[in-house]
Design a protein around this motif. Structure first.
Motif, PDB file in Angstrom:
ATOM      1  N   LEU A   1       0.808  -1.221   0.000  1.00 30.71           N
ATOM      2  CA  LEU A   1       0.000   0.000   0.000  1.00 30.71           C
ATOM      3  C   LEU A   1       0.840   1.271   0.000  1.00 30.71           C
ATOM      4  CD1 LEU A   1      -2.944  -1.043   2.326  1.00 30.71           C
ATOM      5  CD2 LEU A   1      -2.908  -0.871  -0.155  1.00 30.71           C
ATOM      6  N   PRO A   2       1.841   1.429   0.899  1.00 30.01           N
ATOM      7  CA  PRO A   2       2.652   2.649   0.825  1.00 30.01           C
ATOM      8  C   PRO A   2       3.432   2.759  -0.479  1.00 30.01           C
ATOM      9  CG  PRO A   2       3.156   1.434   2.837  1.00 30.01           C
ATOM     10  CD  PRO A   2       2.183   0.630   2.059  1.00 30.01           C
ATOM     11  N   THR A   3       3.831   1.636  -1.036  1.00 28.83           N
ATOM     12  CA  THR A   3       4.541   1.664  -2.313  1.00 28.83           C
ATOM     13  C   THR A   3       3.615   2.181  -3.409  1.00 28.83           C
ATOM     14  OG1 THR A   3       5.893  -0.190  -1.613  1.00 28.83           O
ATOM     15  CG2 THR A   3       5.845   0.283  -3.962  1.00 28.83           C
TER      16      THR A   3
ATOM     17  N   PHE B   1       3.584  10.198  -6.540  1.00 27.20           N
ATOM     18  CA  PHE B   1       4.378  11.425  -6.557  1.00 27.20           C
ATOM     19  C   PHE B   1       5.301  11.416  -7.773  1.00 27.20           C
ATOM     20  CE2 PHE B   1       3.179  10.850  -2.126  1.00 27.20           C
ATOM     21  CZ  PHE B   1       2.607  12.088  -1.874  1.00 27.20           C
ATOM     22  N   PRO B   2       5.435  12.550  -8.449  1.00 31.80           N
ATOM     23  CA  PRO B   2       6.138  12.594  -9.736  1.00 31.80           C
ATOM     24  C   PRO B   2       7.578  12.094  -9.732  1.00 31.80           C
ATOM     25  CG  PRO B   2       4.965  14.642  -9.346  1.00 31.80           C
ATOM     26  CD  PRO B   2       4.843  13.826  -8.110  1.00 31.80           C
ATOM     27  N   VAL B   3       8.395  12.464  -8.803  1.00 36.18           N
ATOM     28  CA  VAL B   3       9.802  12.074  -8.836  1.00 36.18           C
ATOM     29  C   VAL B   3      10.003  10.658  -8.297  1.00 36.18           C
ATOM     30  CG1 VAL B   3      12.104  12.661  -7.983  1.00 36.18           C
ATOM     31  CG2 VAL B   3      10.520  14.470  -8.644  1.00 36.18           C
ATOM     32  N   VAL B   4       9.200  10.270  -7.338  1.00 33.87           N
ATOM     33  CA  VAL B   4       9.350   8.965  -6.696  1.00 33.87           C
ATOM     34  C   VAL B   4       9.063   7.832  -7.672  1.00 33.87           C
ATOM     35  CG1 VAL B   4       8.532   7.511  -4.787  1.00 33.87           C
ATOM     36  CG2 VAL B   4       8.791   9.962  -4.460  1.00 33.87           C
ATOM     37  N   ASP B   5       8.192   8.079  -8.632  1.00 34.93           N
ATOM     38  CA  ASP B   5       7.862   7.003  -9.565  1.00 34.93           C
ATOM     39  C   ASP B   5       9.014   6.648 -10.501  1.00 34.93           C
ATOM     40  OD1 ASP B   5       7.740   9.249 -11.143  1.00 34.93           O
ATOM     41  OD2 ASP B   5       5.938   8.648 -12.220  1.00 34.93           O
ATOM     42  N   MET B   6      10.073   7.429 -10.489  1.00 30.59           N
ATOM     43  CA  MET B   6      11.257   7.106 -11.293  1.00 30.59           C
ATOM     44  C   MET B   6      12.191   6.150 -10.545  1.00 30.59           C
ATOM     45  SD  MET B   6      10.684   8.726 -14.056  1.00 30.59           S
ATOM     46  CE  MET B   6      12.184   8.972 -14.957  1.00 30.59           C
ATOM     47  N   LEU B   7      11.980   5.976  -9.245  1.00 32.26           N
ATOM     48  CA  LEU B   7      12.802   5.076  -8.438  1.00 32.26           C
ATOM     49  C   LEU B   7      12.254   3.650  -8.527  1.00 32.26           C
ATOM     50  CD1 LEU B   7      13.115   7.333  -5.266  1.00 32.26           C
ATOM     51  CD2 LEU B   7      14.841   6.989  -7.040  1.00 32.26           C
ATOM     52  N   PRO B   8      13.089   2.655  -8.313  1.00 35.55           N
ATOM     53  CA  PRO B   8      12.616   1.254  -8.386  1.00 35.55           C
ATOM     54  C   PRO B   8      11.905   0.821  -7.100  1.00 35.55           C
ATOM     55  CG  PRO B   8      14.962   1.297  -7.974  1.00 35.55           C
ATOM     56  CD  PRO B   8      14.534   2.727  -8.176  1.00 35.55           C
ATOM     57  N   THR B   9      10.825   1.482  -6.787  1.00 33.65           N
ATOM     58  CA  THR B   9      10.127   1.209  -5.535  1.00 33.65           C
ATOM     59  C   THR B   9       9.440  -0.155  -5.533  1.00 33.65           C
ATOM     60  OG1 THR B   9       8.270   2.478  -6.391  1.00 33.65           O
ATOM     61  CG2 THR B   9       9.762   3.611  -4.905  1.00 33.65           C
ATOM     62  N   TRP B  10       8.876  -0.578  -6.670  1.00 34.02           N
ATOM     63  CA  TRP B  10       8.220  -1.881  -6.706  1.00 34.02           C
ATOM     64  C   TRP B  10       9.215  -3.002  -6.487  1.00 34.02           C
ATOM     65  CZ3 TRP B  10       3.527  -2.383  -5.552  1.00 34.02           C
ATOM     66  CH2 TRP B  10       2.590  -1.443  -5.929  1.00 34.02           C
ATOM     67  N   THR B  11      10.376  -2.892  -7.096  1.00 38.54           N
ATOM     68  CA  THR B  11      11.396  -3.925  -6.929  1.00 38.54           C
ATOM     69  C   THR B  11      11.843  -4.001  -5.475  1.00 38.54           C
ATOM     70  OG1 THR B  11      12.120  -3.517  -9.194  1.00 38.54           O
ATOM     71  CG2 THR B  11      13.630  -4.732  -7.764  1.00 38.54           C
ATOM     72  N   ALA B  12      12.086  -2.852  -4.862  1.00 43.36           N
ATOM     73  CA  ALA B  12      12.502  -2.825  -3.461  1.00 43.36           C
ATOM     74  C   ALA B  12      11.416  -3.386  -2.549  1.00 43.36           C
ATOM     75  CB  ALA B  12      12.854  -1.398  -3.046  1.00 43.36           C
ATOM     76  N   CYS B  13      10.176  -3.047  -2.823  1.00 44.48           N
ATOM     77  CA  CYS B  13       9.064  -3.529  -2.002  1.00 44.48           C
ATOM     78  C   CYS B  13       8.915  -5.042  -2.116  1.00 44.48           C
ATOM     79  CB  CYS B  13       7.780  -2.837  -2.420  1.00 44.48           C
ATOM     80  SG  CYS B  13       6.318  -3.445  -1.561  1.00 44.48           S
ATOM     81  N   VAL B  14       8.997  -5.562  -3.317  1.00 41.56           N
ATOM     82  CA  VAL B  14       8.839  -7.008  -3.518  1.00 41.56           C
ATOM     83  C   VAL B  14       9.977  -7.763  -2.834  1.00 41.56           C
ATOM     84  CG1 VAL B  14       8.915  -8.827  -5.264  1.00 41.56           C
ATOM     85  CG2 VAL B  14       7.427  -6.870  -5.579  1.00 41.56           C
ATOM     86  N   ILE B  15      11.187  -7.259  -2.934  1.00 37.59           N
ATOM     87  CA  ILE B  15      12.311  -7.901  -2.256  1.00 37.59           C
ATOM     88  C   ILE B  15      12.099  -7.882  -0.750  1.00 37.59           C
ATOM     89  CG2 ILE B  15      14.779  -7.679  -1.744  1.00 37.59           C
ATOM     90  CD1 ILE B  15      15.126  -6.775  -4.678  1.00 37.59           C
ATOM     91  N   ALA B  16      11.628  -6.760  -0.211  1.00 38.53           N
ATOM     92  CA  ALA B  16      11.372  -6.669   1.232  1.00 38.53           C
ATOM     93  C   ALA B  16      10.283  -7.645   1.663  1.00 38.53           C
ATOM     94  CB  ALA B  16      10.980  -5.237   1.606  1.00 38.53           C
ATOM     95  N   VAL B  17       9.214  -7.749   0.889  1.00 40.48           N
ATOM     96  CA  VAL B  17       8.125  -8.667   1.237  1.00 40.48           C
ATOM     97  C   VAL B  17       8.605 -10.114   1.164  1.00 40.48           C
ATOM     98  CG1 VAL B  17       5.869  -9.540   0.502  1.00 40.48           C
ATOM     99  CG2 VAL B  17       6.273  -7.093   0.608  1.00 40.48           C
ATOM    100  N   ILE B  18       9.414 -10.435   0.166  1.00 38.57           N
ATOM    101  CA  ILE B  18       9.930 -11.801   0.047  1.00 38.57           C
ATOM    102  C   ILE B  18      10.806 -12.143   1.247  1.00 38.57           C
ATOM    103  CG2 ILE B  18      11.524 -13.260  -1.270  1.00 38.57           C
ATOM    104  CD1 ILE B  18      10.369 -11.902  -3.805  1.00 38.57           C
ATOM    105  N   VAL B  19      11.666 -11.218   1.652  1.00 39.78           N
ATOM    106  CA  VAL B  19      12.529 -11.459   2.815  1.00 39.78           C
ATOM    107  C   VAL B  19      11.689 -11.650   4.070  1.00 39.78           C
ATOM    108  CG1 VAL B  19      14.234 -10.381   4.330  1.00 39.78           C
ATOM    109  CG2 VAL B  19      14.551 -10.315   1.864  1.00 39.78           C
ATOM    110  N   LEU B  20      10.696 -10.802   4.263  1.00 37.16           N
ATOM    111  CA  LEU B  20       9.837 -10.925   5.447  1.00 37.16           C
ATOM    112  C   LEU B  20       9.037 -12.229   5.434  1.00 37.16           C
ATOM    113  CD1 LEU B  20       8.538  -7.258   5.716  1.00 37.16           C
ATOM    114  CD2 LEU B  20      10.127  -8.416   7.259  1.00 37.16           C
TER     115      LEU B  20
END
Length: 114
Positions: free
Chosen positions: A69-71, A77-96
């Protein structure tokens, strides 16, 4: 059966397999790549559609997690969508999820209580 009784089953995390992990990572990397490449022409295919599809496919692959949800919101937000947020979120969820699935259940006490 009532909907409220079925609700916990909808949010139950499936057992992580290599296929599920690969699918979730593929969805995340593809979503981040598309948003990076389509950044200047985001009006042609809205970023929000990519984000919604990424969240739904990721939740289907590895189960819903509150980090999705936060991802999803950060991608608005315009600038944040250029960052790999989905990839980071998925990796974090997989680790958890792996940590959660690999942890041993608590041993019951001698009198039968946990």
């Amino acid at each position: 059966m009532k909907f409220t009784e079925q609700l916990p089953a909808l949010f139950r995390a499936p057992k992580l397999t290599r296929t599920r992990i690969a699918l979730a990572l593929t969805v995340a990397v593809t979503a981040d790549g598309l948003q990076f490449l389509l950044g200047p022409v985001g009006w042609v295919f809205p970023d929000q559609a990519i984000d919604l599809l990424a969240m739904l496919l990721t939740a289907w692959a590895i189960g819903f997690h509150l980090l999705l949800l936060p991802t999803f919101l950060a991608e608005l937000f315009p600038v944040v969508d250029m960052l790999p947020t989905w990839t980071a979120c998925v990796i974090a969820v997989i680790v958890l999820r792996r940590r959660e699935q690999n942890s041993k259940p608590p041993l019951p006490l001698k009198d039968g209580r946990e």
